[in-house]
Motif scaffolding. Structure first.
Motif, PDB file in Angstrom:
ATOM      1  N   THR A   1       0.929  -1.594   0.050  1.00  0.00           N
ATOM      2  CA  THR A   1      -0.197   0.086  -0.052  1.00  0.00           C
ATOM      3  C   THR A   1       1.089   1.102  -0.385  1.00  0.00           C
ATOM      4  O   THR A   1       0.869   2.370  -0.389  1.00  0.00           O
ATOM      5  CB  THR A   1      -1.064   0.079   1.357  1.00  0.00           C
ATOM      6  N   ASN A   2       2.033   1.078   0.520  1.00  0.00           N
ATOM      7  CA  ASN A   2       2.680   2.456   1.106  1.00  0.00           C
ATOM      8  C   ASN A   2       3.508   2.665  -0.506  1.00  0.00           C
ATOM      9  O   ASN A   2       3.284   4.203  -0.736  1.00  0.00           O
ATOM     10  CB  ASN A   2       3.810   2.361   1.920  1.00  0.00           C
ATOM     11  N   ARG A   3       3.680   2.161  -1.438  1.00  0.00           N
ATOM     12  CA  ARG A   3       4.325   1.976  -2.617  1.00  0.00           C
ATOM     13  C   ARG A   3       3.514   3.110  -3.540  1.00  0.00           C
ATOM     14  O   ARG A   3       3.914   4.000  -4.556  1.00  0.00           O
ATOM     15  CB  ARG A   3       4.973   1.553  -3.600  1.00  0.00           C
ATOM     16  N   LEU A   4       2.183   3.141  -2.886  1.00  0.00           N
ATOM     17  CA  LEU A   4       0.886   3.413  -3.968  1.00  0.00           C
ATOM     18  C   LEU A   4       0.636   4.882  -3.692  1.00  0.00           C
ATOM     19  O   LEU A   4       0.211   5.602  -4.396  1.00  0.00           O
ATOM     20  CB  LEU A   4       0.069   3.011  -4.091  1.00  0.00           C
ATOM     21  N   ILE A   5       1.134   5.298  -2.566  1.00  0.00           N
ATOM     22  CA  ILE A   5       0.815   7.005  -2.255  1.00  0.00           C
ATOM     23  C   ILE A   5       1.479   8.201  -2.771  1.00  0.00           C
ATOM     24  O   ILE A   5       2.874   8.236  -2.454  1.00  0.00           O
ATOM     25  CB  ILE A   5       0.709   7.287  -0.581  1.00  0.00           C
ATOM     26  N   ASP A   6       0.921   8.594  -3.236  1.00  0.00           N
ATOM     27  CA  ASP A   6       1.464  10.827  -4.043  1.00  0.00           C
ATOM     28  C   ASP A   6       1.659  11.246  -2.402  1.00  0.00           C
ATOM     29  O   ASP A   6       0.764  11.859  -2.335  1.00  0.00           O
ATOM     30  CB  ASP A   6       0.465  11.002  -4.981  1.00  0.00           C
ATOM     31  N   TYR A   7       3.140  11.957  -2.719  1.00  0.00           N
ATOM     32  CA  TYR A   7       3.045  12.569  -1.582  1.00  0.00           C
ATOM     33  C   TYR A   7       4.261  13.922  -2.134  1.00  0.00           C
ATOM     34  O   TYR A   7       4.316  14.668  -1.869  1.00  0.00           O
ATOM     35  CB  TYR A   7       4.613  12.203  -1.057  1.00  0.00           C
ATOM     36  N   SER A   8       2.972  14.117  -3.411  1.00  0.00           N
ATOM     37  CA  SER A   8       3.128  15.575  -3.832  1.00  0.00           C
ATOM     38  C   SER A   8       2.258  17.307  -3.426  1.00  0.00           C
ATOM     39  O   SER A   8       2.293  18.203  -3.708  1.00  0.00           O
ATOM     40  CB  SER A   8       2.535  15.578  -5.496  1.00  0.00           C
ATOM     41  N   GLY A   9       1.165  16.194  -2.248  1.00  0.00           N
ATOM     42  CA  GLY A   9       0.270  16.653  -1.961  1.00  0.00           C
ATOM     43  C   GLY A   9      -1.122  17.008  -3.033  1.00  0.00           C
ATOM     44  O   GLY A   9      -2.490  17.396  -2.727  1.00  0.00           O
ATOM     45  N   ASN A  10      -0.848  16.521  -3.993  1.00  0.00           N
ATOM     46  CA  ASN A  10      -2.162  16.328  -4.802  1.00  0.00           C
ATOM     47  C   ASN A  10      -3.322  15.252  -4.706  1.00  0.00           C
ATOM     48  O   ASN A  10      -4.200  15.099  -5.530  1.00  0.00           O
ATOM     49  CB  ASN A  10      -1.729  16.567  -6.351  1.00  0.00           C
ATOM     50  N   ALA A  11      -2.836  14.763  -3.784  1.00  0.00           N
ATOM     51  CA  ALA A  11      -3.340  13.330  -3.333  1.00  0.00           C
ATOM     52  C   ALA A  11      -3.710  12.379  -4.716  1.00  0.00           C
ATOM     53  O   ALA A  11      -5.219  12.238  -5.280  1.00  0.00           O
ATOM     54  CB  ALA A  11      -5.156  13.868  -2.694  1.00  0.00           C
ATOM     55  N   GLN A  12      -3.114  12.332  -5.373  1.00  0.00           N
ATOM     56  CA  GLN A  12      -3.365  11.193  -6.791  1.00  0.00           C
ATOM     57  C   GLN A  12      -2.334   9.987  -6.293  1.00  0.00           C
ATOM     58  O   GLN A  12      -1.082   9.940  -7.359  1.00  0.00           O
ATOM     59  CB  GLN A  12      -2.815  12.077  -7.901  1.00  0.00           C
ATOM     60  N   ASN A  13      -2.673   8.738  -5.670  1.00  0.00           N
ATOM     61  CA  ASN A  13      -2.617   7.831  -4.866  1.00  0.00           C
ATOM     62  C   ASN A  13      -2.689   7.131  -6.235  1.00  0.00           C
ATOM     63  O   ASN A  13      -3.306   7.043  -7.238  1.00  0.00           O
ATOM     64  CB  ASN A  13      -3.261   7.504  -3.690  1.00  0.00           C
ATOM     65  N   PHE A  14      -1.902   6.129  -6.573  1.00  0.00           N
ATOM     66  CA  PHE A  14      -1.860   4.905  -7.331  1.00  0.00           C
ATOM     67  C   PHE A  14      -2.535   3.841  -7.843  1.00  0.00           C
ATOM     68  O   PHE A  14      -2.665   3.325  -6.594  1.00  0.00           O
ATOM     69  CB  PHE A  14      -0.389   5.049  -8.093  1.00  0.00           C
ATOM     70  N   SER A  15      -2.018   3.041  -8.156  1.00  0.00           N
ATOM     71  CA  SER A  15      -2.788   1.506  -8.202  1.00  0.00           C
ATOM     72  C   SER A  15      -1.747   0.237  -9.020  1.00  0.00           C
ATOM     73  O   SER A  15      -0.974   1.207  -9.578  1.00  0.00           O
ATOM     74  CB  SER A  15      -3.920   1.315  -8.734  1.00  0.00           C
ATOM     75  N   ASN A  16      -1.673  -0.890  -8.467  1.00  0.00           N
ATOM     76  CA  ASN A  16      -1.050  -1.843  -8.933  1.00  0.00           C
ATOM     77  C   ASN A  16      -1.720  -2.654 -10.569  1.00  0.00           C
ATOM     78  O   ASN A  16      -3.146  -2.423 -10.562  1.00  0.00           O
ATOM     79  CB  ASN A  16      -0.892  -2.660  -8.065  1.00  0.00           C
ATOM     80  N   SER A  17      -0.955  -1.906 -11.525  1.00  0.00           N
ATOM     81  CA  SER A  17      -1.544  -3.377 -12.815  1.00  0.00           C
ATOM     82  C   SER A  17      -0.688  -4.284 -12.903  1.00  0.00           C
ATOM     83  O   SER A  17       0.635  -4.130 -13.018  1.00  0.00           O
ATOM     84  CB  SER A  17      -0.794  -2.524 -13.939  1.00  0.00           C
ATOM     85  N   GLY A  18      -1.206  -4.850 -12.378  1.00  0.00           N
ATOM     86  CA  GLY A  18      -0.469  -6.698 -12.494  1.00  0.00           C
ATOM     87  C   GLY A  18      -0.291  -7.021 -11.320  1.00  0.00           C
ATOM     88  O   GLY A  18      -0.719  -6.261  -9.830  1.00  0.00           O
ATOM     89  N   THR A  19       1.299  -7.116 -11.195  1.00  0.00           N
ATOM     90  CA  THR A  19       1.321  -8.109  -9.699  1.00  0.00           C
ATOM     91  C   THR A  19       3.012  -7.634  -9.364  1.00  0.00           C
ATOM     92  O   THR A  19       3.758  -8.598  -9.699  1.00  0.00           O
ATOM     93  CB  THR A  19       1.370  -9.176  -9.100  1.00  0.00           C
ATOM     94  N   PRO A  20       3.382  -5.835  -9.466  1.00  0.00           N
ATOM     95  CA  PRO A  20       4.517  -5.903  -9.299  1.00  0.00           C
ATOM     96  C   PRO A  20       5.280  -5.577  -7.973  1.00  0.00           C
ATOM     97  O   PRO A  20       4.647  -6.118  -6.670  1.00  0.00           O
ATOM     98  CB  PRO A  20       4.754  -4.246  -9.790  1.00  0.00           C
TER      99      PRO A  20
END
Length: 199
Positions: free
Chosen positions: A180-199
């Motif tokens: 979960t932690n690797r998907l968090i955006d720290y720009s301040g824009n709250a643009q969190n990411f998601s997994n595509s496949g199983t990285p």
């Protein structure tokens, strides 16, 4: 963030998907990387556009063998070059690019690694998916700016890792350990990411 396994055909990565509603123009990309090997192609950070380029991305930093490849594309043509400095496996490096509407500049570990002043024609669409990976190795502190950073600002990113400039910073993924932690955006824009496949 570690990527293990086969690059193709799974192309496991993390993405921020969808039309972001702002036109593709001046931009900067930045990423730290440590690769398991320097053979073949490793996609490190790229931004796709809605109705944009003549390839799969419109702004990208890719490893091509033991050299960093920098690219900007439009619907009609592209700017593209391999940096002159070679990279070795299992060593941390920092790669960045800037595009100011005229010149594409590549950087490696804070130093200029090539330029291209090809005139882009055609259309480029809106920024859409930002993709980090897929690659075999580790990627950290992936950043995307809707502005062309200066050489000094790129050097600061290399020296400090944390973005000093906030203006134009659209995404910043430190890629902390954890699913979960690797998907968090720290720009301040709250643009969190998601997994595509199983990285």
């Amino acid at each position: 963030m570690a990527f293990r396994g086969t690059l193709s055909p799974n192309f496991d990565c993390i993405v921020r998907a969808g039309d972001q509603g702002f036109a593709l123009g001046n931009n900067s990309l930045s990423v730290w990387f440590r690769l398991d090997n320097v053979t073949g192609a490793h996609e490190m950070i790229e931004v796709n556009a809605v109705g944009g380029g003549n390839g799969s991305f419109d702004s990208a930093i890719i490893m091509n063998g033991n050299q960093v490849e920098y690219s900007q594309r439009s619907s009609a043509n592209q700017m593209n070059f391999l940096g002159g400095t070679t990279v070795t496996a299992n060593v941390w490096n920092h790669a960045a690019l800037t595009y100011d509407g005229t010149t594409l500049r590549g950087y490696l570990n804070g130093a200029t690694n090539g330029t291209d002043a090809t005139v882009l024609t055609g259309t480029r669409g809106n920024w859409a998916n930002l993709q980090v990976g897929p690659t075999l190795g580790e990627l950290q502190d992936a950043c995307f700016y809707t502005a062309a950073l200066t050489a000094e600002e790129i050097l600061q990113l290399y020296r400090n890792r944390i973005p000093g400039r906030r203006a134009g910073l659209r995404w910043h993924l430190p890629c902390f350990p954890g699913a979960t932690n690797r998907l968090i955006d720290y720009s301040g824009n709250a643009q969190n990411f998601s997994n595509s496949g199983t990285p």
